[in-house]
Design a protein around this motif. Structure first.
Motif, PDB file in Angstrom:
ATOM      1  N   ALA A 119      44.107  33.040  34.024  1.00  0.00           N
ATOM      2  CA  ALA A 119      43.550  33.977  33.925  1.00  0.00           C
ATOM      3  C   ALA A 119      42.286  33.921  34.731  1.00  0.00           C
ATOM      4  O   ALA A 119      41.224  34.352  33.820  1.00  0.00           O
ATOM      5  CB  ALA A 119      43.206  34.397  32.622  1.00  0.00           C
ATOM      6  N   GLY A 120      42.232  32.655  35.459  1.00  0.00           N
ATOM      7  CA  GLY A 120      41.095  32.770  36.016  1.00  0.00           C
ATOM      8  C   GLY A 120      40.309  33.753  36.553  1.00  0.00           C
ATOM      9  O   GLY A 120      39.209  33.839  37.127  1.00  0.00           O
ATOM     10  N   GLU A 121      40.920  34.367  37.397  1.00  0.00           N
ATOM     11  CA  GLU A 121      40.309  35.959  38.175  1.00  0.00           C
ATOM     12  C   GLU A 121      39.563  36.248  37.522  1.00  0.00           C
ATOM     13  O   GLU A 121      39.346  37.307  37.681  1.00  0.00           O
ATOM     14  CB  GLU A 121      41.446  35.916  39.030  1.00  0.00           C
ATOM     15  CG  GLU A 121      41.691  36.663  40.097  1.00  0.00           C
ATOM     16  CD  GLU A 121      40.187  36.414  41.346  1.00  0.00           C
ATOM     17  OE1 GLU A 121      39.623  37.020  42.011  1.00  0.00           O
ATOM     18  OE2 GLU A 121      39.868  35.120  41.050  1.00  0.00           O
ATOM     19  N   ASP A 147      40.095  49.553  36.818  1.00  0.00           N
ATOM     20  CA  ASP A 147      41.337  49.507  36.682  1.00  0.00           C
ATOM     21  C   ASP A 147      42.318  49.093  37.709  1.00  0.00           C
ATOM     22  O   ASP A 147      42.939  48.110  37.532  1.00  0.00           O
ATOM     23  CB  ASP A 147      42.531  51.224  35.694  1.00  0.00           C
ATOM     24  CG  ASP A 147      42.087  51.431  35.463  1.00  0.00           C
ATOM     25  OD1 ASP A 147      41.692  51.096  33.784  1.00  0.00           O
ATOM     26  OD2 ASP A 147      42.373  52.884  34.500  1.00  0.00           O
ATOM     27  N   ALA A 148      41.894  49.040  38.777  1.00  0.00           N
ATOM     28  CA  ALA A 148      43.378  49.006  39.898  1.00  0.00           C
ATOM     29  C   ALA A 148      42.154  47.285  40.558  1.00  0.00           C
ATOM     30  O   ALA A 148      42.981  46.560  40.421  1.00  0.00           O
ATOM     31  CB  ALA A 148      41.968  50.078  41.304  1.00  0.00           C
ATOM     32  N   ALA A 149      41.082  47.105  40.112  1.00  0.00           N
ATOM     33  CA  ALA A 149      40.737  45.624  40.229  1.00  0.00           C
ATOM     34  C   ALA A 149      41.388  45.320  38.806  1.00  0.00           C
ATOM     35  O   ALA A 149      42.126  43.521  39.355  1.00  0.00           O
ATOM     36  CB  ALA A 149      38.672  45.656  40.302  1.00  0.00           C
ATOM     37  N   ILE A 150      41.265  45.439  37.647  1.00  0.00           N
ATOM     38  CA  ILE A 150      41.956  44.692  36.664  1.00  0.00           C
ATOM     39  C   ILE A 150      43.303  44.409  36.842  1.00  0.00           C
ATOM     40  O   ILE A 150      43.738  42.853  36.465  1.00  0.00           O
ATOM     41  CB  ILE A 150      41.554  44.911  35.573  1.00  0.00           C
ATOM     42  CG1 ILE A 150      40.044  45.980  35.035  1.00  0.00           C
ATOM     43  CG2 ILE A 150      42.846  44.192  34.096  1.00  0.00           C
ATOM     44  CD1 ILE A 150      40.335  45.964  33.549  1.00  0.00           C
ATOM     45  N   GLU A 151      44.235  45.565  37.769  1.00  0.00           N
ATOM     46  CA  GLU A 151      45.619  44.369  37.938  1.00  0.00           C
ATOM     47  C   GLU A 151      46.005  43.743  39.156  1.00  0.00           C
ATOM     48  O   GLU A 151      46.486  43.070  38.934  1.00  0.00           O
ATOM     49  CB  GLU A 151      45.864  46.426  38.309  1.00  0.00           C
ATOM     50  CG  GLU A 151      47.574  46.433  38.749  1.00  0.00           C
ATOM     51  CD  GLU A 151      48.177  45.907  36.967  1.00  0.00           C
ATOM     52  OE1 GLU A 151      49.673  44.971  36.919  1.00  0.00           O
ATOM     53  OE2 GLU A 151      48.021  46.303  35.601  1.00  0.00           O
ATOM     54  N   ALA A 152      44.410  43.926  39.804  1.00  0.00           N
ATOM     55  CA  ALA A 152      45.372  43.072  41.220  1.00  0.00           C
ATOM     56  C   ALA A 152      45.132  41.810  40.771  1.00  0.00           C
ATOM     57  O   ALA A 152      45.010  40.450  41.205  1.00  0.00           O
ATOM     58  CB  ALA A 152      44.134  43.540  42.067  1.00  0.00           C
ATOM     59  N   ALA A 153      43.870  41.357  39.623  1.00  0.00           N
ATOM     60  CA  ALA A 153      43.456  40.111  39.116  1.00  0.00           C
ATOM     61  C   ALA A 153      45.003  39.077  38.444  1.00  0.00           C
ATOM     62  O   ALA A 153      43.870  38.815  37.588  1.00  0.00           O
ATOM     63  CB  ALA A 153      42.041  39.857  38.291  1.00  0.00           C
ATOM     64  N   ARG A 154      45.079  40.460  37.865  1.00  0.00           N
ATOM     65  CA  ARG A 154      46.234  39.906  36.698  1.00  0.00           C
ATOM     66  C   ARG A 154      47.941  39.295  37.722  1.00  0.00           C
ATOM     67  O   ARG A 154      48.171  39.202  37.382  1.00  0.00           O
ATOM     68  CB  ARG A 154      46.883  41.319  35.443  1.00  0.00           C
ATOM     69  CG  ARG A 154      46.356  41.656  35.039  1.00  0.00           C
ATOM     70  CD  ARG A 154      46.614  42.603  34.424  1.00  0.00           C
ATOM     71  NE  ARG A 154      47.648  42.379  33.433  1.00  0.00           N
ATOM     72  CZ  ARG A 154      48.721  42.997  33.663  1.00  0.00           C
ATOM     73  NH1 ARG A 154      48.705  43.726  33.366  1.00  0.00           N
ATOM     74  NH2 ARG A 154      49.955  42.803  32.609  1.00  0.00           N
ATOM     75  N   LEU A 177      43.015  28.749  38.379  1.00  0.00           N
ATOM     76  CA  LEU A 177      43.792  28.198  36.924  1.00  0.00           C
ATOM     77  C   LEU A 177      41.899  28.413  36.020  1.00  0.00           C
ATOM     78  O   LEU A 177      40.698  28.187  36.693  1.00  0.00           O
ATOM     79  CB  LEU A 177      44.005  26.899  37.123  1.00  0.00           C
ATOM     80  CG  LEU A 177      44.949  26.609  37.588  1.00  0.00           C
ATOM     81  CD1 LEU A 177      45.598  25.453  37.690  1.00  0.00           C
ATOM     82  CD2 LEU A 177      46.519  27.046  36.732  1.00  0.00           C
ATOM     83  N   ASP A 178      41.935  28.620  34.554  1.00  0.00           N
ATOM     84  CA  ASP A 178      40.784  28.036  33.765  1.00  0.00           C
ATOM     85  C   ASP A 178      41.286  27.430  32.660  1.00  0.00           C
ATOM     86  O   ASP A 178      42.307  28.264  32.247  1.00  0.00           O
ATOM     87  CB  ASP A 178      39.915  29.671  33.320  1.00  0.00           C
ATOM     88  CG  ASP A 178      39.161  29.868  32.643  1.00  0.00           C
ATOM     89  OD1 ASP A 178      38.926  28.685  32.238  1.00  0.00           O
ATOM     90  OD2 ASP A 178      37.983  30.819  32.606  1.00  0.00           O
TER      91      ASP A 178
END
Length: 345
Positions: A119-121, A147-154, A177-178
């Protein structure tokens, strides 16, 4: 004004006492330093003439090794190299990194993604990551993600290909990685092992609030510590733990948070399944385990899951855990798992 009576502390002790008290005449030494973006401290029992400089160097070397392998703050670390690798890149992990990665993926699978080492992104998107990657939440230029940025980072770690037998991890592309919610616990265990290897089996290690105790003090007592409460006025009785072959890790929304532009309190703990900070009212989770690494990861997973689901998973996994949450009226409530109750005097 009516005085409020102090609540009697609860006491937790290990199920088995191992070893003998330190030899007569030994004393407790204290060491401290900085690493992994936080502080560390050690109390160890040994002869009066113990060469503390040599012990401190051994500790610093061990912690530097953890940073070199697993820090997402160091551009040259093995973890950072993996994060920057293209899709299809296969990386042989050093043994320590492999141990932590394997444990992290096991907790991720058992918690159905509530804990996710990939979930590092998302962490960076919400302003909690290394400086320069994204604006941090306390820096100019930070805005709440849409919302779009969150979905892209998941990008879930479930896309990773991990071969535990060969210690090879394959980058599917874009997974960052985190391991900050497990590597610190591993570092506590590593320092404990270093002290034992140096002939100092009686010690207490603390790194950034995570603790592990082994052996006994010169007076034959264990290393007594208290579970960290979510607030001084939480109304819960204090809980003392005898850290004899045990470790403690505590997570919660009270430790690190920020207030956004709309005045909302945003905990640093993210739910990888939604891509957003947790909002279910959990205040703290403390896990008592024989390994600080596992306690660290599990305390994060249970915090993300929330009071009901977190308690259910902790019971299912046989974890010794205390879960504290805020009720609708603002008061604090708590639940103990059977494994924690078993440690109670």
């Amino acid at each position: 004004m009516t005085a409020v009576a102090a609540l009697e502390p609860r006491v937790l002790v290990p199920l088995a006492i191992r070893g003998e008290p330190p030899a007569w005449g030994q004393v407790t030494h204290e060491l401290q330093g900085q690493s992994m973006g936080t502080t560390w401290s050690v109390r160890c029992v040994g002869p009066r003439e113990l060469r503390l400089e040599a012990i401190a160097r051994a500790i610093d070397t061990a912690l530097a090794g953890v940073v070199a392998q697993m820090s997402h703050w160091e551009p040259g670390s093995a973890l950072s190299r993996f994060n920057a690798a293209p899709a299809g890149h296969e990386q042989l992990l050093p043994p320590a990194f492999a141990t932590v990665m394997d444990a992290a993926l096991r907790v991720a699978a058992a918690s159905d993604g509530a804990y996710d080492p990939g979930a590092g992104e998302l962490v960076a998107l919400w302003g909690f990551g290394p400086a320069g990657l994204r604006p941090r939440h306390d820096e100019p230029g930070f805005t709440l993600p849409g919302d779009a940025a969150i979905e892209a980072a998941r990008r879930s770690s479930r896309a990773l290909r991990w071969d535990a037998a060969t210690r090879r991890l394959t980058q599917p592309g874009g997974v960052r990685l985190d391991l900050s919610a497990i590597a610190k616990g591993y570092a506590v265990d590593r320092v404990s092992d270093v002290l034992a290897d140096c002939g100092l089996p009686d010690h207490l290690v603390e790194i950034g609030g995570e603790l592990r105790g082994a052996g006994l003090k010169p007076d034959g007592q264990p290393w007594w510590v208290e579970l960290e409460p979510p607030a001084p006025d939480c109304g819960l009785a204090p809980t003392r733990v005898a850290l004899h072959g045990l470790a403690i890790a505590t997570s919660g929304d009270y430790r690190r948070c920020f207030i956004d532009a709309d005045g909302r309190r945003r905990p640093h703990t993210l739910d990888p399944r939604t891509g957003r900070p947790i909002e279910h009212g959990i205040a703290s989770v403390s896990v008592v385990h024989d390994s600080a690494m596992w306690a660290d990861a599990w305390s994060t997973a249970l915090t993300v899951l929330g009071p009901q689901a977190g308690l259910a998973l902790a019971v299912e996994q046989g974890l010794a855990a205390q879960i504290v949450w805020r009720d609708d009226d603002g008061s604090f409530r708590e639940a103990w798992t059977p494994a924690l109750q078993e440690l109670s005097l």
